[in-house]
Design an enzyme around this catalytic site. Structure first.
Site, PDB file in Angstrom:
ATOM      1  N   LYS A  76     -20.101 -12.337  -1.989  1.00 41.32           N
ATOM      2  CA  LYS A  76     -19.312 -12.718  -0.819  1.00 41.32           C
ATOM      3  C   LYS A  76     -20.237 -13.347   0.214  1.00 41.32           C
ATOM      4  O   LYS A  76     -21.390 -12.906   0.363  1.00 41.32           O
ATOM      5  CB  LYS A  76     -18.641 -11.453  -0.264  1.00 41.32           C
ATOM      6  CG  LYS A  76     -17.688 -11.677   0.890  1.00 41.32           C
ATOM      7  CD  LYS A  76     -17.014 -10.360   1.259  1.00 41.32           C
ATOM      8  CE  LYS A  76     -16.055 -10.473   2.420  1.00 41.32           C
ATOM      9  NZ  LYS A  76     -15.384  -9.179   2.721  1.00 41.32           N
ATOM     10  N   SER A 151     -10.393  -9.447   2.856  1.00 40.38           N
ATOM     11  CA  SER A 151     -11.142 -10.648   3.159  1.00 40.38           C
ATOM     12  C   SER A 151     -11.964 -11.193   1.985  1.00 40.38           C
ATOM     13  O   SER A 151     -12.350 -12.362   2.032  1.00 40.38           O
ATOM     14  CB  SER A 151     -12.072 -10.362   4.335  1.00 40.38           C
ATOM     15  OG  SER A 151     -13.021  -9.379   4.008  1.00 40.38           O
ATOM     16  N   SER A 175     -10.785  -4.782   1.984  1.00 35.93           N
ATOM     17  CA  SER A 175     -11.135  -6.158   1.608  1.00 35.93           C
ATOM     18  C   SER A 175     -11.619  -6.371   0.186  1.00 35.93           C
ATOM     19  O   SER A 175     -11.710  -7.504  -0.255  1.00 35.93           O
ATOM     20  CB  SER A 175     -12.184  -6.702   2.559  1.00 35.93           C
ATOM     21  OG  SER A 175     -11.536  -7.175   3.704  1.00 35.93           O
TER      22      SER A 175
HETATM   23  N1  GLN Z   1      -7.528  -6.677   6.432  1.00 32.97           N
HETATM   24  C1  GLN Z   1      -8.400  -5.751   7.052  1.00 32.97           C
HETATM   25  C2  GLN Z   1      -8.893  -6.313   8.369  1.00 32.97           C
HETATM   26  O1  GLN Z   1      -8.525  -7.378   8.674  1.00 32.97           O
HETATM   27  C3  GLN Z   1      -9.536  -5.399   6.151  1.00 32.97           C
HETATM   28  C4  GLN Z   1     -10.713  -6.296   6.254  1.00 32.97           C
HETATM   29  C5  GLN Z   1     -11.921  -5.799   5.525  1.00 32.97           C
HETATM   30  O2  GLN Z   1     -11.862  -4.804   4.797  1.00 32.97           O
HETATM   31  N2  GLN Z   1     -13.032  -6.488   5.734  1.00 32.97           N
HETATM   32  O3  GLN Z   1      -9.646  -5.716   9.070  1.00 32.97           O
END
Ligand code: GLN
Length: 476
Positions: A76, A151, A175
């Site tokens: 990532k 994400s 994410s």
């Molecule tokens: N969708 C969640 C957020 O926006 C999770 C994001 C993540 O785990 N980085 O914070």
């Protein structure tokens, strides 16, 4: 063209002489080109990956290669790799080159993995659809009009479309698990503190954890074996030794599983997901496991608690991007204050700015007690409740997501709808427990479905062996 689904398969082919690691890498490069429109990669590391592949091939031929020899993996784009760009999919870091490697990168390379490139994600990992990336959304390979999830959307689609064998993501509130679920992969978020975050761009430090996206449980187990364990550079990592996760097999004794009643009965849950989960529960019962429906009355508090705490932490973590220390800088400002303001206004996207402002608000004098402190207390209650359930059961079962992958553009305009998508994943993040997203076939539109299992702190061994068994009995 073929899609590979496990490292043992690849190692077998290389050992038989059916392919070589450099050829395999070229195969992935071709596929990446073919699926370029999915927008999974922010950059392909052609040069360093080719060098690494030839060096590892030589070691393999000499019979002295590491555990991950043959694994072509993507990372990532919030994980640092020395002398490579790392952007967190933000304009703020568009041209930033990392001067050092994250511990997870060092560990991958030490075991002879080949890092093929950096994968698109939501900006600074803030989002659940990969639509907040400065470099555009990632498309789901099952339906290109739909989101990849986020994400770690690029990580999930890269594995889904066979653009690399496995990928690293990060999971703050889902994410890794949510995009894995949207793309039909296996997404593991280990216990908070299991894997070093040194060299991982911080979002919310009391939640952030590196996780893996793979097509097989064995690859998830092997990666965890390599990545987990103490690190002198990250004091939040546990000193507990990492297990031989690949070798752990299901015990003879049957498992006790708690299904969180309110999650399965939730009105927001898509009926086909509910049905698929119910079918898998029947299969678990037939295999002799005990299933109890357990009430979890804190469901409505999960999303608010998560967003108060993570925005607070992110407002602090992202204060370092000021136009002076790192990344993007406005060149027209005539005073220091203006330099900060314009650099941050231009360097960050809308979602990130919204969260910094919310976080600054909940931490501000007069509101701290009402929001931040209260949320900390609620987090403690949530964790205690989960620990209580897990003292009587081996695993918790609940959905990963309320719906299958939604359409690009469908939710992005309404932050509340988007945040509610996280309802089932933030639970394990607030509690700090390990959790895994496992595929459950496809729905009537051919979109992947999934289920989540949560285990006790540091019981990744049990969680992985049970996941392997679960996929066998549900024949995924
Ligand atoms: N969708 C969640 C957020 O926006 C999770 C994001 C993540 O785990 N980085 O914070």
């Amino acid at each position: 063209m073929e899609k590979y689904t496990s490292l043992s398969e690849i190692q077998g082919l290389i050992a038989q002489g059916a392919t070589t690691l450099p050829d395999l890498l070229e195969h992935y490069f071709l596929r990446i080109k073919e699926y370029e429109h999915l927008n999974a990669f922010n950059e392909v590391f052609f040069l360093s990956a080719r060098e690494q592949a030839s060096a590892v091939q030589a070691k393999m031929s000499a019979g002295r290669a590491g555990k991950l020899a043959g694994m072509v993996i993507g990372i990532k784009d919030n994980i640092c790799y020395k002398n490579h760009k790392v952007t967190a999919s933000s304009r703020m870091l568009e041209n930033f080159v990392s001067p050092y490697s994250a511990t997870v990168v060092e560990r991958l390379l030490a075991e002879d993995a080949v890092i093929i490139g950096r994968l698109n994600c939501d900006e600074f990992a803030m989002g659940g659809s990969n639509e907040t990336s400065f470099f555009g959304p990632v498309r789901n390979a099952a339906d290109e009009d739909r989101v990849a999830g986020g994400s770690s959307g690029g990580s999930a689609v890269a594995v889904q479309a066979g653009l690399c064998l496995a990928a690293l993501g990060t999971d703050t509130g889902g994410s890794v698990r949510q995009p894995a679920a949207f793309c039909g992969n296996i997404g593991l978020k280990p216990t908070y503190g299991r894997i070093s975050r040194y060299g991982v761009i911080a979002y919310a430090s009391s939640f952030d954890q590196v996780g893996t996206i793979t097509s097989s449980v064995d690859d998830a187990a092997l990666l965890l074996e390599v990545l987990a364990g103490a690190d002198a550079y990250d004091s939040t990592v546990s000193a507990l030794p990492a297990g031989p996760y690949r070798q752990i097999r299901e015990p003879e004794t049957k498992r006790r599983i708690a299904v969180l009643k309110e999650t399965i009965e939730s009105e927001a849950l898509d009926p086909e997901i509910r049905q698929a989960i119910s079918n898998s529960i029947e299969l678990l019962k037939n295999a002799g496991h005990t299933i109890d429906y357990v009430s979890f009355d804190l469901l409505d508090y999960l999303v608010p608690t998560y967003y108060i705490l993570t925005t607070a932490e992110s407002s602090s973590n992202l204060s370092r991007y000021d136009g002076v220390h790192y990344g993007y800088r406005n060149t027209e400002a005539t005073s220091l204050n203006e330099l900060y303001k314009r650099s941050r206004a231009e360097g960050f996207g809308e979602e990130v700015k919204k969260r910094i402002m919310l976080g600054t608000f909940v931490l501000s004098a007069g509101y701290y007690d009402a929001y931040y402190q209260k949320a900390q207390q609620v987090r403690r209650l949530i964790r205690e409740k989960i620990d209580l359930v897990l003292s009587a059961y081996d695993f918790i079962l609940c959905p990963v997501t309320p719906t299958p992958a939604f359409r690009i553009g469908e939710n992005i305009k309404d932050p509340l709808v988007m945040y509610m998508e996280d309802i089932f994943t933030v639970l394990a993040s607030l509690a700090g427990t390990p959790a895994i997203a496992l595929p459950l076939g496809n729905n009537s539109d051919n979109l992947p479905l999934s289920v989540q299992f949560i285990a006790k702190h540091f019981d990744e061994g049990g969680l992985l062996s049970f996941s392997r068994h679960f996929l066998e009995i549900t024949k995924q």
